[in-house]
Design a protein around this motif. Structure first.
Motif, PDB file in Angstrom:
ATOM      1  N   ILE A   1     -14.185  -5.928  -4.994  1.00  0.00           N
ATOM      2  CA  ILE A   1     -13.749  -5.340  -3.725  1.00  0.00           C
ATOM      3  C   ILE A   1     -12.235  -5.474  -3.700  1.00  0.00           C
ATOM      4  O   ILE A   1     -11.707  -6.586  -3.734  1.00  0.00           O
ATOM      5  N   ASP A   2     -11.539  -4.341  -3.659  1.00  0.00           N
ATOM      6  CA  ASP A   2     -10.076  -4.403  -3.685  1.00  0.00           C
ATOM      7  C   ASP A   2      -9.516  -4.611  -2.279  1.00  0.00           C
ATOM      8  O   ASP A   2     -10.252  -4.744  -1.305  1.00  0.00           O
ATOM      9  N   ARG A   3      -8.201  -4.648  -2.180  1.00  0.00           N
ATOM     10  CA  ARG A   3      -7.513  -4.928  -0.923  1.00  0.00           C
ATOM     11  C   ARG A   3      -7.851  -3.920   0.171  1.00  0.00           C
ATOM     12  O   ARG A   3      -7.890  -4.257   1.350  1.00  0.00           O
TER      13      ARG A   3
ATOM     14  N   PHE B   1     -15.354  -0.539  -3.038  1.00  0.00           N
ATOM     15  CA  PHE B   1     -16.300  -1.249  -3.892  1.00  0.00           C
ATOM     16  C   PHE B   1     -16.279  -0.656  -5.296  1.00  0.00           C
ATOM     17  O   PHE B   1     -16.209   0.561  -5.466  1.00  0.00           O
ATOM     18  N   PHE B   2     -16.398  -1.538  -6.296  1.00  0.00           N
ATOM     19  CA  PHE B   2     -16.444  -1.137  -7.697  1.00  0.00           C
ATOM     20  C   PHE B   2     -17.543  -1.933  -8.390  1.00  0.00           C
ATOM     21  O   PHE B   2     -17.647  -3.145  -8.202  1.00  0.00           O
TER      22      PHE B   2
ATOM     23  N   ALA C   1     -19.502   4.201  -3.415  1.00  0.00           N
ATOM     24  CA  ALA C   1     -19.429   4.329  -1.960  1.00  0.00           C
ATOM     25  C   ALA C   1     -20.275   3.226  -1.327  1.00  0.00           C
ATOM     26  O   ALA C   1     -21.294   2.814  -1.901  1.00  0.00           O
ATOM     27  N   PRO C   2     -19.888   2.754  -0.125  1.00  0.00           N
ATOM     28  CA  PRO C   2     -20.674   1.695   0.524  1.00  0.00           C
ATOM     29  C   PRO C   2     -22.144   2.072   0.716  1.00  0.00           C
ATOM     30  O   PRO C   2     -23.024   1.224   0.584  1.00  0.00           O
TER      31      PRO C   2
ATOM     32  N   ARG D   1     -17.398  -7.874   4.725  1.00  0.00           N
ATOM     33  CA  ARG D   1     -17.486  -6.986   3.554  1.00  0.00           C
ATOM     34  C   ARG D   1     -18.153  -7.708   2.391  1.00  0.00           C
ATOM     35  O   ARG D   1     -18.985  -7.144   1.684  1.00  0.00           O
ATOM     36  N   ILE D   2     -17.788  -8.964   2.190  1.00  0.00           N
ATOM     37  CA  ILE D   2     -18.370  -9.732   1.095  1.00  0.00           C
ATOM     38  C   ILE D   2     -19.851  -9.981   1.371  1.00  0.00           C
ATOM     39  O   ILE D   2     -20.695  -9.861   0.477  1.00  0.00           O
ATOM     40  N   MET D   3     -20.186 -10.290   2.614  1.00  0.00           N
ATOM     41  CA  MET D   3     -21.587 -10.546   2.953  1.00  0.00           C
ATOM     42  C   MET D   3     -22.425  -9.272   2.862  1.00  0.00           C
ATOM     43  O   MET D   3     -23.614  -9.341   2.546  1.00  0.00           O
TER      44      MET D   3
END
Length: 161
Positions: free
Chosen positions: A78-80, A84-85, A92-93, A127-129
């Motif tokens: 997850i970039d700044r 998402f990659f 895409a989310p 976002r991480i969760m």
């Protein structure tokens, strides 16, 4: 009529170079070796930056020790900006669940797929969760969170600035 033809060109025992007792030349020409080494050096200098793949992420610091990993873990980044990659490919989310389901197909109960999550330290906890929840739903429970190992982090610091 007989003729004496010798390999010395008719000069007798001295030969072309002047002396029969002269030692053979035992020098090695290193110029081709140096040329090859310089070419290899240039090749390594050009390709080395290309070997570092992945999404540029400013990882948080941690005092935790490094873990032993499988040879080919799946990397989720997850970039700044919050993009998402999965293994360097943008996802895409809404498509995270499908991407994780596809990864989970190749795992077995005795050999689960190893997942590494790299997230920028400025990303919100939510976002991480979201990623962790999708991984859990897909059955990918062998997850490592990647951090920088920092000697400057003290045991008493709370991690807030």
């Amino acid at each position: 009529m007989a003729m004496n033809i010798s390999s010395s060109g008719g000069r007798g025992r001295r030969g072309r170079r002047g002396g029969a007792n002269r030692a053979p030349m035992a020098e090695i020409n290193v110029t081709p070796f140096v040329d090859v080494m310089l070419v290899l050096l240039i090749i390594f200098m050009v390709t080395a930056p290309l070997l570092v793949s992945g999404v540029p992420v400013d990882l948080p610091d941690s005092r935790a020790n490094a873990l032993d990993q499988q040879k080919d873990p799946v990397e989720v980044s997850i970039d700044r900006e919050g993009a998402f990659f999965v293994d360097g490919n943008a996802v895409a989310p809404a498509d995270l669940g499908a991407a994780f389901d596809q990864i989970a197909v190749g795992q077995s109960a005795d050999n689960p797929r190893q997942i590494t999550v790299r997230a920028d330290k400025e990303i919100s906890y939510g976002r991480i969760m979201m990623v962790m929840g999708e991984l859990n739903r897909a059955g990918l429970n062998s997850v490592n969170l990647v951090t920088n190992t920092a000697a400057t982090v003290t045991a008493g610091s709370s991690g807030t600035e």
